[in-house]
Design a protein around this motif. Structure first.
Motif, mmCIF file in Angstrom:
data_model
loop_
_atom_site.group_PDB
_atom_site.id
_atom_site.type_symbol
_atom_site.label_atom_id
_atom_site.label_comp_id
_atom_site.label_asym_id
_atom_site.label_seq_id
_atom_site.Cartn_x
_atom_site.Cartn_y
_atom_site.Cartn_z
ATOM 1 N N ALA A 39 30.438 37.016 33.919
ATOM 2 C CA ALA A 39 31.269 38.093 33.362
ATOM 3 C C ALA A 39 31.756 37.707 31.968
ATOM 4 O O ALA A 39 31.672 38.504 31.027
ATOM 5 N N LEU A 40 32.266 36.486 31.853
ATOM 6 C CA LEU A 40 32.820 36.047 30.569
ATOM 7 C C LEU A 40 31.714 35.942 29.515
ATOM 8 O O LEU A 40 31.913 36.334 28.358
ATOM 9 N N TYR B 299 34.162 43.983 37.541
ATOM 10 C CA TYR B 299 32.885 43.270 37.437
ATOM 11 C C TYR B 299 32.632 42.486 38.731
ATOM 12 O O TYR B 299 31.536 42.516 39.298
ATOM 13 N N LEU C 59 32.207 34.850 37.703
ATOM 14 C CA LEU C 59 33.167 35.000 36.610
ATOM 15 C C LEU C 59 32.589 34.413 35.311
ATOM 16 O O LEU C 59 32.823 34.950 34.223
ATOM 17 N N ASN D 19 45.788 37.962 38.567
ATOM 18 C CA ASN D 19 44.496 37.292 38.821
ATOM 19 C C ASN D 19 44.576 36.254 39.927
ATOM 20 O O ASN D 19 43.954 35.191 39.843
ATOM 21 N N GLN E 242 42.113 42.417 32.658
ATOM 22 C CA GLN E 242 42.231 42.020 34.067
ATOM 23 C C GLN E 242 41.464 43.012 34.960
ATOM 24 O O GLN E 242 40.673 42.624 35.812
ATOM 25 N N LEU F 167 37.601 42.672 34.492
ATOM 26 C CA LEU F 167 37.037 41.485 35.164
ATOM 27 C C LEU F 167 37.024 41.683 36.678
ATOM 28 O O LEU F 167 36.040 41.339 37.355
#
Ligand code: PMP
Length: 460
Positions: A451-452, A415, A448, A428, A409, A412
């Motif tokens: 990021a993933l 980021y 996101l 989140n 968490q 992310l």
């Protein structure tokens, strides 16, 4: 492999890269952080401000609408919005004007003005409860309502749901472990046993609710209509109605704390779901970001409050103290801002803008989870949505907590911060405000997504 399905080693590599990037990108925040350690305990004005995902605090220069700007000149889209304090955008113009108007006309006098009467009328019309009190924070509202509930019922035990948060009210700092009420972990300086007069049960558990109330010693159930502080946990259909029905059956009061869930509807879940509480609490955004809390009560409660107060005064020969107060409660500045906020900012038009955007965001999260083959879920309610590291939305605080993967968490979130996006820390959750745009939402989803993709490409 962790419960989130992401390898710990990959998270550590990803996180180290982002921490380095933050330090390189924010030299002024780093310098202020070093300086702050010389005068502020923990290098921040309130110790939890050091608990964000960033390697040192991100120092903010200014904020407006759905944006804020840090001291290094970066712009951010804000989906945290002061964890609801600024749910209607940073410094809404009508509130900024109200602040300026009141600034040279007296800030606090310990006396009411016409604004107070107008606010009472506006609150009664909006939320349906006839009588109102104004405090400095939601924490204070909850604390005072609890005192009233104990006075009215003559009972001591407060009932709460496991994983709840209602501000820094001592009595709610309990958890439920194997059916027993225990202290919440991490409390500092806890001198007395909270489990003596507080009971904690799982959310969405009608049997536990009835058993807890049937003991006959519960003054009130204090709850959010949907949990929002341990990750979001929605009520099963009919669960909140059961809370009303059973509290009434066993002579306990129902206190609904809508400090966060006010993002669901202009009248909160209370109006939307017809919850009919004895007391109703809101804080944070009610004065547009200026410190202020409120609580409303039914006519029956108001009568009983009068009787309990009269008795307390008689018992103390008129020299007592109610145990409620704080000098700055309902100060002129807060009242003027609350009036402007209720009249011009917290409008149906604002909700009509926010709600579809939160839906778009929730759909976007679902799309990402599907695209990346993750066993995560999305919980949404009104202007809020949240992705959680479990395959099905949690039904209890314990289930929500079991899905936590703190390092993931934080990585992310960091980021996103490094790319100009802020979401609510510690879980989140995201919130859309009247200034958030569809492009802002899509930008969060795209970022996101990146990021993933980067995270999942790191060998675990
Ligand atoms: N009630 C709820 C549901 C909250 O989430 C919070 C804060 N997160 C509070 C009360 C307390 O608000 P404050 O910190 O502004 O007193």
């Amino acid at each position: 492999m962790t419960a989130s399905g992401i390898a710990q080693q990959a998270v550590e590599t990803f996180s180290a890269r982002e921490r380095q990037r933050f330090l390189e990108r924010n030299p002024k925040s780093v310098a202020l952080a070093e300086r702050a350690h010389k005068s502020l305990y923990a290098g921040v004005p309130m110790h939890w401000m050091a608990d964000w995902s960033t390697p040192c605090p991100l120092f903010v220069e200014r904020a407006k609408g759905a944006r804020f700007y840090d001291v290094d000149g970066h712009e951010y889209i804000d989906f945290c919005l002061g964890d609801t304090g600024t749910m209607f955008g940073h410094s809404p113009d009508p509130v900024a004007r109200a602040l300026a108007e009141q600034a040279s006309n007296g800030l606090t006098t310990m006396l009411p003005g016409e604004d107070a009467v107008v606010c009472g009328e506006l609150l009664a019309a909006r939320f349906g409860l006839p009588f109102w009190q104004v405090t400095a924070t939601a924490t204070d509202s909850n604390r005072y309502v609890l005192r009233w509930a104990r006075a009215i019922t003559g009972r001591k035990t407060l009932l709460v749901f496991d994983g709840c948060y209602h501000g820094t009210v001592d009595d709610v700092m309990v958890r439920c472990r194997d059916g027993e009420t225990v202290h919440r972990s991490g409390l500092v300086g806890q001198a007395y046993d909270l489990t003596q007069h507080s009971r904690s049960i799982p959310f969405n558990d009608v049997e536990a609710l009835e058993a807890a109330l049937a003991k006959g010693d519960v003054c009130a159930l204090l709850c959010e209509p949907a949990m929002t502080n341990i990750g979001m946990v929605l009520p099963d259909p009919g669960f909140m109605q059961k809370c009303r029905e059973l509290t009434r059956k066993y002579g306990a009061l129902l206190i609904i704390d809508e400090t966060h869930t006010i993002s669901t509807d202009i009248g909160g879940c209370t109006r939307l779901w017809n919850l009919d509480p004895d007391f109703f609490v809101v804080g944070k955004p009610i004065a547009g970001g200026v410190p202020c809390g409120i609580f409303g009560c039914s006519a029956e409660m108001a009568e009983k409050m009068l009787a309990s107060r009269r008795k307390a005064q008689e018992d103390s020969h008129g020299h007592g103290h109610s145990g409620m107060g704080t000098t700055l409660s309902a100060n002129a500045l807060a009242m003027h801002c609350m009036r402007a906020n209720l009249e011009q900012v917290m409008t149906q038009a604002a909700y009509d803008h926010m709600l579809p955007l939160a839906k778009r965001l929730a759909d976007g999260f679902r799309g990402l989870i599907h695209k990346h083959g993750l066993k995560w879920s999305v919980t949404e309610l009104g202007a809020r949505s949240e992705f959680q590291f479990c395959p099905v939305s949690p039904r209890t605080g314990a289930e929500a907590e079991a899905a936590f993967h703190d390092e993931l968490q934080m990585a992310l979130h960091l980021y996103l911060i490094n790319r100009g996006i802020l979401i609510t820390p510690f879980h989140n959750m995201t919130l859309c405000c009247p200034d958030t745009s569809a492009e802002d939402v899509d930008h969060l989803i795209d970022t996101l997504d990146q990021a993933l993709s980067e995270l999942l490409a790191i060998p675990g």
